[in-house]
Scaffold this motif. Structure first.
Motif, mmCIF file in Angstrom:
data_model
loop_
_atom_site.group_PDB
_atom_site.id
_atom_site.type_symbol
_atom_site.label_atom_id
_atom_site.label_comp_id
_atom_site.label_asym_id
_atom_site.label_seq_id
_atom_site.Cartn_x
_atom_site.Cartn_y
_atom_site.Cartn_z
ATOM 1 N N GLY A 51 0.821 -1.210 0.000
ATOM 2 C CA GLY A 51 0.000 0.000 0.000
ATOM 3 C C GLY A 51 0.848 1.250 0.000
ATOM 4 O O GLY A 51 0.564 2.218 -0.723
ATOM 5 N N PHE A 52 1.934 1.250 0.769
ATOM 6 C CA PHE A 52 2.841 2.401 0.800
ATOM 7 C C PHE A 52 3.520 2.589 -0.544
ATOM 8 O O PHE A 52 3.609 3.703 -1.059
ATOM 9 C CB PHE A 52 3.889 2.195 1.897
ATOM 10 N N ASN A 54 2.485 1.774 -3.416
ATOM 11 C CA ASN A 54 1.542 2.139 -4.468
ATOM 12 C C ASN A 54 1.059 3.578 -4.370
ATOM 13 O O ASN A 54 0.312 4.032 -5.236
ATOM 14 C CB ASN A 54 0.329 1.198 -4.443
ATOM 15 N N LYS A 55 1.466 4.280 -3.321
ATOM 16 C CA LYS A 55 1.079 5.683 -3.209
ATOM 17 C C LYS A 55 1.793 6.500 -4.281
ATOM 18 O O LYS A 55 2.825 6.106 -4.806
ATOM 19 C CB LYS A 55 1.411 6.226 -1.814
ATOM 20 N N GLU A 56 1.236 7.650 -4.562
ATOM 21 C CA GLU A 56 1.764 8.505 -5.624
ATOM 22 C C GLU A 56 3.255 8.764 -5.434
ATOM 23 O O GLU A 56 3.709 9.157 -4.366
ATOM 24 C CB GLU A 56 1.010 9.835 -5.620
ATOM 25 N N SER A 57 4.025 8.526 -6.484
ATOM 26 C CA SER A 57 5.468 8.735 -6.443
ATOM 27 C C SER A 57 5.944 9.192 -7.809
ATOM 28 O O SER A 57 5.422 8.756 -8.842
ATOM 29 C CB SER A 57 6.195 7.439 -6.054
ATOM 30 N N ARG A 115 2.524 11.391 4.025
ATOM 31 C CA ARG A 115 3.558 11.103 3.021
ATOM 32 C C ARG A 115 2.858 10.821 1.698
ATOM 33 O O ARG A 115 1.927 10.032 1.658
ATOM 34 C CB ARG A 115 4.401 9.896 3.457
ATOM 35 N N ARG A 116 3.301 11.465 0.650
ATOM 36 C CA ARG A 116 2.751 11.250 -0.694
ATOM 37 C C ARG A 116 1.233 11.385 -0.713
ATOM 38 O O ARG A 116 0.507 10.540 -1.215
ATOM 39 C CB ARG A 116 3.171 9.866 -1.213
ATOM 40 N N ARG A 117 0.769 12.475 -0.128
ATOM 41 C CA ARG A 117 -0.651 12.814 -0.124
ATOM 42 C C ARG A 117 -1.519 11.762 0.554
ATOM 43 O O ARG A 117 -2.696 11.593 0.238
ATOM 44 C CB ARG A 117 -1.144 13.070 -1.552
ATOM 45 N N GLY A 118 -0.941 11.046 1.486
ATOM 46 C CA GLY A 118 -1.677 10.066 2.259
ATOM 47 C C GLY A 118 -1.049 9.945 3.634
ATOM 48 O O GLY A 118 -0.041 10.593 3.936
#
Length: 359
Positions: A51-52, A54-57, A115-118
């Motif tokens: 899940g981490f 797959n966050k926006e990067s 972090r990364r909009r989450g």
């Protein structure tokens, strides 16, 4: 601005999390242990980390690996295109795993909740498990090296480079955590901030480019040129990242300024401001830390309109341009016809993307 092709980035994202799947851990566990705790490990570790991941990067490290490997392998002619793609994938996994591990630990050390909009990982699974997961990513990254089918001398060299980069990163983080940059002298602020930028983002991006040079066995001068390019590219990337806190599109307070962290802004403040103006900048940073929210927002607006921010942005762009000029000059003697190469143009496009990514 030329748009960077997004398809390779989607492919890199998919490949970057494959080794987090519980099934891939069987080599570390006996069959009995897999049967006994495999599902628990998947729930406790794999699922949160996937899940981490797959966050926006922006996946800048993965793209830099792919393009650096392309530059190197065309000269050495030792790889098939298929092997080049597979090696690029594995090296990208390694870099992205090291980076993700460092972000997880950084967020704990900085008490950052997002972090990364989450949400930051430690806010979802707790601090103890997040520390374990961040450390695990470091070791999973290093375990990928033996799967790259290098001859022994190359594998040793790659392992050593990774360990050196990780040591540098931890030393840079020590500066980040242990120095209040707004409380040191103007000269010290410049030197400490430059060191922190080079030891953290600079060292990781330098690892990305030098790993490719080592894997391809290029001439030592080419390897050194790529190593320096990665260092300076990473330095520039972090500079633009730091500037993002002063973007008018960013409604948040500058946490770097509140926490007194060594950043690109302090480098530029040290270089461009008079002693009087530098003290005033220090005072603004101190007031930001202690003021009420309304006053903090007013101070942030004043800082965003400060001539220092434009100077810092101009200097960051100049540094990025010099980074490409230096690499081009170094590679000329080895008959790289850079202006005719798609990978060189893609590398320049990646730099353009970096320069607007944090606006």
């Amino acid at each position: 601005m030329k748009k960077v092709n997004q398809e390779p980035e989607r492919q890199q994202r998919q490949s970057g999390i494959s080794f987090l799947n519980c099934e891939e851990w069987s080599e570390f566990l006996s069959s009995d242990m897999v049967a006994a705790c495999g599902e628990d490990l998947k729930r406790i570790v794999s699922t949160p980390l996937i899940g981490f991941a797959n966050k926006e990067s922006n996946l800048f490290r993965a793209r830099l690996v792919a393009l650096s490997l392309s530059l190197c392998s065309d000269k050495t002619l030792v790889f098939t295109k298929q092997y080049q793609r597979e090696l690029s994938q594995k090296l990208s996994q390694l870099l992205e795993a090291l980076h993700a591990g460092s972000l997880i630990i950084d967020d704990i050390q900085d008490a950052a909740n997002f972090r990364r909009r989450g949400p930051a990982l430690h806010t979802e699974i707790g601090v103890p498990l997040a520390i374990n997961s961040g450390g695990l990513l470091y070791f999973l990254a290093l375990s990928l090296i033996e799967k790259m089918a290098f001859e022994p001398r190359i594998e040793i060299a790659v392992s050593r480079l990774c360990h050196r980069a990780m040591v540098k990163g931890h030393l840079g983080q020590a500066l980040d955590l242990g120095v209040r940059i707004d409380e040191v002298s103007q000269v010290q602020a410049r030197e400490l901030s430059i060191a922190a930028l080079k030891l953290k983002t600079g060292a990781l991006m330098s690892l990305a480019t030098e790993l490719c040079a080592v894997a391809c066995g290029v001439h030592p001068e080419v390897r050194n040129a790529l190593k320096n390019f990665g260092l300076n590219f990473g330095f520039a990337l972090q500079s633009f990242n730091d500037l993002g806190e002063y973007s008018f599109n960013n409604q948040n307070l500058s946490q770097d300024l509140i926490l007194g962290k060594p950043t690109w802004i302090w480098v530029c403040a040290s270089e461009s401001l008079s002693a009087h103006d530098y003290r005033e900048f220090q005072n603004q940073a101190s007031r930001l830390r202690s003021a009420d929210l309304k006053s903090q927002r007013k101070i942030m607006l004043e800082l965003k309109n400060h001539a220092l921010i434009k100077f810092a942005a101009d200097e960051a762009r100049r540094r990025m341009s010099e980074t490409f000029h230096d690499l081009s000059r170094s590679l000329q003697k080895f008959d790289y016809e850079l202006n005719q190469r798609p990978d060189w143009k893609d590398l320049q496009s990646l730099a353009q993307k970096v320069m607007v990514a944090y606006d």
